[in-house]
Design a protein around this motif. Structure first.
Motif, PDB file in Angstrom:
ATOM      1  N   ARG B 134       0.823  -1.217   0.000  1.00 26.83           N
ATOM      2  CA  ARG B 134       0.000   0.000   0.000  1.00 26.83           C
ATOM      3  C   ARG B 134       0.855   1.264   0.000  1.00 26.83           C
ATOM      4  NH1 ARG B 134      -2.573  -3.232   3.795  1.00 26.83           N
ATOM      5  NH2 ARG B 134      -1.825  -2.031   5.570  1.00 26.83           N
ATOM      6  N   TRP B 135       2.058   1.199   0.514  1.00 27.22           N
ATOM      7  CA  TRP B 135       2.881   2.408   0.682  1.00 27.22           C
ATOM      8  C   TRP B 135       3.737   2.739  -0.532  1.00 27.22           C
ATOM      9  CZ3 TRP B 135       5.152   2.092   6.382  1.00 27.22           C
ATOM     10  CH2 TRP B 135       4.080   2.084   7.284  1.00 27.22           C
ATOM     11  N   TYR B 139       8.730   5.419  -7.768  1.00 27.83           N
ATOM     12  CA  TYR B 139      10.141   5.565  -7.362  1.00 27.83           C
ATOM     13  C   TYR B 139      10.289   6.677  -6.322  1.00 27.83           C
ATOM     14  CZ  TYR B 139      10.360   9.775 -10.235  1.00 27.83           C
ATOM     15  OH  TYR B 139      10.145  11.021 -10.739  1.00 27.83           O
ATOM     16  N   ARG B 140       9.329   7.616  -6.293  1.00 30.51           N
ATOM     17  CA  ARG B 140       9.366   8.695  -5.302  1.00 30.51           C
ATOM     18  C   ARG B 140       9.185   8.173  -3.887  1.00 30.51           C
ATOM     19  NH1 ARG B 140       5.770  10.672  -8.825  1.00 30.51           N
ATOM     20  NH2 ARG B 140       6.519  12.239 -10.302  1.00 30.51           N
ATOM     21  N   ILE B 146      12.807   1.693   7.193  1.00 29.30           N
ATOM     22  CA  ILE B 146      12.020   1.615   8.429  1.00 29.30           C
ATOM     23  C   ILE B 146      12.592   0.596   9.401  1.00 29.30           C
ATOM     24  CG2 ILE B 146       9.735   0.975   9.325  1.00 29.30           C
ATOM     25  CD1 ILE B 146       8.532   2.626   7.213  1.00 29.30           C
TER      26      ILE B 146
END
Lengths: 491, 491
Positions: B134-135, B139-140, B146
């Protein structure tokens, strides 16, 4: 981003859900009732943790870590405790998976069944008091002042991000004392620590009080709490601190030798706040444009957005900004210079508004020529032009002023929503038309409390600590009452 | 306290267990395989966490939090991953307890069976990659860097405090990248961060390398590791960093639009260290008197023990000590002035020796008259008399010197226990008589690796990163080999 939130006046609950996702705080996961706390949301929680942890240590507490799992028999040892948690327990029954013999996939191995089921901790009193039995022998071992940062699981059927989730993060303090008086003082002390944190850091005013018997923690003799009022006029319990008497010491046979050599059961407290505070923070300050954060808890306190065309202009701005960023950081202010070239300034403005960054600086070619910044504050959404040589002092002022201003705003709102009533008719009318806290006389019986709850959905939030004695009559039964209590519909 | 530890030379394993309990680090709980981390042990872990967290953030990572539970179907999506973890999973099958109808107590409610079983996370790749779908769109959104601090559960059958427990605390980094090269660099970067932490903070020398295929993480394409040598000449894997290729991106269908608008699967890493590091710390430095802590990780760096009779003498000492304590704290040195009147100085000396406090000051009447302190350093157990006006400089010197000295001692020990061998006979002889790391040629086959493991219990700890090319022959099969690898018996 870019998409506007539903207005609070249209649908408060929808606004809340959209904001939590829109501001990158959290989202639902593929696991029923469990949330993912996203990096920006987690950074706010880390700020909360850091501050609370400091306050706990200052009041003499140490951190430790106890097992995630609680044997079923432990949970059952304190009768009212298990009664309170049995209906929402995640139960581990097996310890192995295997390939199905028919090739249909991975299954639970029926041969790997636990002799005794393990409960994923909904709270840790039982496993901790089982441990304290080994740690406490003598008065010299007391007081024992311990805190744990942990995840806990309560199988809630209806969940909402931060406010009510099957798994949540929290801290739980568990202390043991030689005397009843000392334990009572500890329980009250931690309520005060929570209140101080809520007011000074979250900028969220709270009312301190005790719970009625029916609202007490399962296993507690007395529950102290802090209650806050959300923008939609519903109350939210933001933290609780329990005086547990000798209930757990007796259930787990924890005794100590007094100075005089007698064997006595110890006295206990437990206290906790959770990621629910994130929900409280959101619903205390935020607006239709997004999150509003108190500067003391903002992961980014100041954002600087360059307005430029081409790398030459950006370079000129960067050069100007660099010493400012250094100076602010040296003062302990967290600054972000957002020089992404993938997004336009307007997009960035909206993003930081949504994320509640307290102070925003914009700087373009004209500013460089004039020696100024455009400064916007998030709480009031107002802008002003500030000379470059005054900017540091201005930012320092704003961070303090915003903290103070949003607290005062929340106090004013809360105070305007505490209504004294003397009849049940008036009670229902105020509850319906205005909401908020309603201060009324109650006869002290569970029956009346339940009657009011069933009819109106309002519960007694607390008996305020500072409530003055006032002879009165219960608004429902007319029976005598010595003090007013606070009712509200609550989260 | 007071009781002496079993000597390391007599029974290393017994010494370890006694030390962990005796130094108040941890103990077994009533829950099979789960430990309680006691406040003093947890304070050391908190120091480790603080330092690692700072290093992760400096390298661009943010913290977040993902669910404790993983649906069985998620775990099953990456074939080699589930294969690796299925045999040691805690499985949640029900969500409610109830009172047995026959009054026999609290039982699992058979009506509250989950439709799909939930696994208590043994590691979080699957739930995290389900979220990353979902995230990540473009490429941005990359790289996504994390980290999560969490508890995980692996149902180990034979457990030992800190080294192998059913539940343990750790951090797990999970990153997503646009290119293979970037992901490889990230995996290597985090191995280097771990090595730097181990050497500079834990004072524990490590060898950096890659794992053979059979020792790789379940689901990884390449596993980087840091390997340390314990005092008993067994190796310990102290941290791993995995290049996951596109395995999880493919299993969870995580694609991104490249700058050119193509859809590609992303590249992944994961990396972790755990409370196992506590075991490594203990077994690197400690001695027959107890724990030896590197000053950088010591919760108490300096302890001051007063030697007195009666309150008058204690008051005189306290008055003298107060400005010293203040001055040390202002320098960021953590000091404890132990003025408990319930314990004698000799008891306190033993206690702080057992707990590994790097520097101990003793001060009595004669010291007050002479203007001196008796200063003891924990690593060498040596004492000296230091004039009061030189004490601050002395303490600062000692804290640095002890950190350096115990590191060098561990390096010397480790280096003295790396042996190059060229025949299998010699290999077995060295393994038996001397232990430690054995550097030998290996033909690269799983068959030979397993043969050696079955015969000698030695495994290939790593293929060192800095291994030089050297034409040789496998010590077992004689087949050609291009580089030496490191074997050892390991924890």
């Amino acid at each position: 981003m870019g998409k506007r939130l539903t207005k609070r006046s249209e649908d408060y609950s929808k606004w809340y859900n959209e904001l939590v996702v829109g501001a990158d705080l959290a989202e639902n996961s593929g696991v029923r009732g469990c949330m993912v706390i996203k990096p920006y949301g987690f950074a706010i929680w880390e700020k909360m943790q850091g501050e609370l942890d400091r306050m706990f240590k200052e009041t003499g507490h140490e951190n430790a870590y106890f097992p995630l799992f609680i044997p079923k028999s432990y949970l059952s040892k304190e009768a009212s405790h298990v009664e309170g948690f049995a209906k929402e327990c995640a139960v581990v029954t097996h310890y192995r998976l295997k390939n199905a013999e028919d090739g249909s996939g991975i299954i639970v191995d029926p041969m790997a069944k636990l002799e005794e089921e393990l409960i994923v901790r909904p709270t840790s009193e039982t496993i901790i008091w089982d441990t304290y039995r080994r740690w406490i022998q003598s008065y010299r071992d007391l007081p024992l002042l311990i805190n744990q940062w942990a995840n806990v699981v309560r199988w809630e059927m209806r969940t909402r991000l931060f406010l009510r989730t099957a798994e949540f993060l929290w801290q739980e303090g568990h202390t043991a004392h030689a005397t009843e008086q000392e334990a009572l003082e500890e329980a009250e002390r931690m309520m005060n620590v929570y209140a101080e944190f809520a007011e000074n850091h979250m900028a969220m005013p709270v009312i301190k009080g005790t719970k009625t018997e029916s609202e007490r923690f399962a296993g507690a003799v007395e529950t102290y709490c802090i209650e806050a009022l959300m923008q939609d006029t519903r109350a939210l319990q933001a933290g609780t601190s329990h005086f547990l008497g000798q209930n757990f010491a007796k259930a787990f046979d924890v005794k100590f030798a007094t100075k005089e050599g007698k064997q006595e059961h110890v006295w206990a407290t437990s206290w906790g706040v959770s990621t629910r505070l994130m929900g409280a923070l959101i619903m205390t300050h935020s607006d239709d444009n997004g999150l509003v954060l108190p500067p003391k808890l903002a992961p980014i306190q100041v954002v600087i957005v360059p307005i430029y065309k081409g790398t030459e202009q950006l370079d000129a701005i960067s050069q100007k900004i660099e010493p400012l960023v250094k100076e602010l950081r040296a003062k302990g202010i967290s600054v972000k210079f957002d020089n992404r070239d993938t997004h336009k300034p307007g997009f960035k403005f909206n993003e930081y508004e949504m994320k509640g960054v307290p102070v925003r600086l914009a700087v373009g070619q004209r500013d460089l020529q004039n020696g100024t910044y455009e400064v916007a504050r998030r709480d009031t959404l107002t802008k002003e032009i500030v000379p470059m040589d005054e900017i540091v002092a201005k930012i320092e002022f704003l961070l303090e002023d915003i903290q103070e201003h949003i607290f005062q705003k929340a106090v004013d709102f809360r105070d305007a929503h505490i209504t004294e009533v003397d009849s049940y008719e008036e009670f229902k009318k105020v509850l319906e038309e205005k909401g908020g806290f309603i201060s009324a006389h109650w006869d002290g019986s569970l029956e009346t409390e339940n009657h009011i709850k069933d009819e109106t959905k309002a519960t007694i939030r607390c008996i305020p600590i500072d409530a003055e004695k006032e002879a009165g009559k219960c608004m429902v039964t007319g029976a005598p009452s010595e003090t007013r209590v606070l009712f509200a519909k609550a989260y």
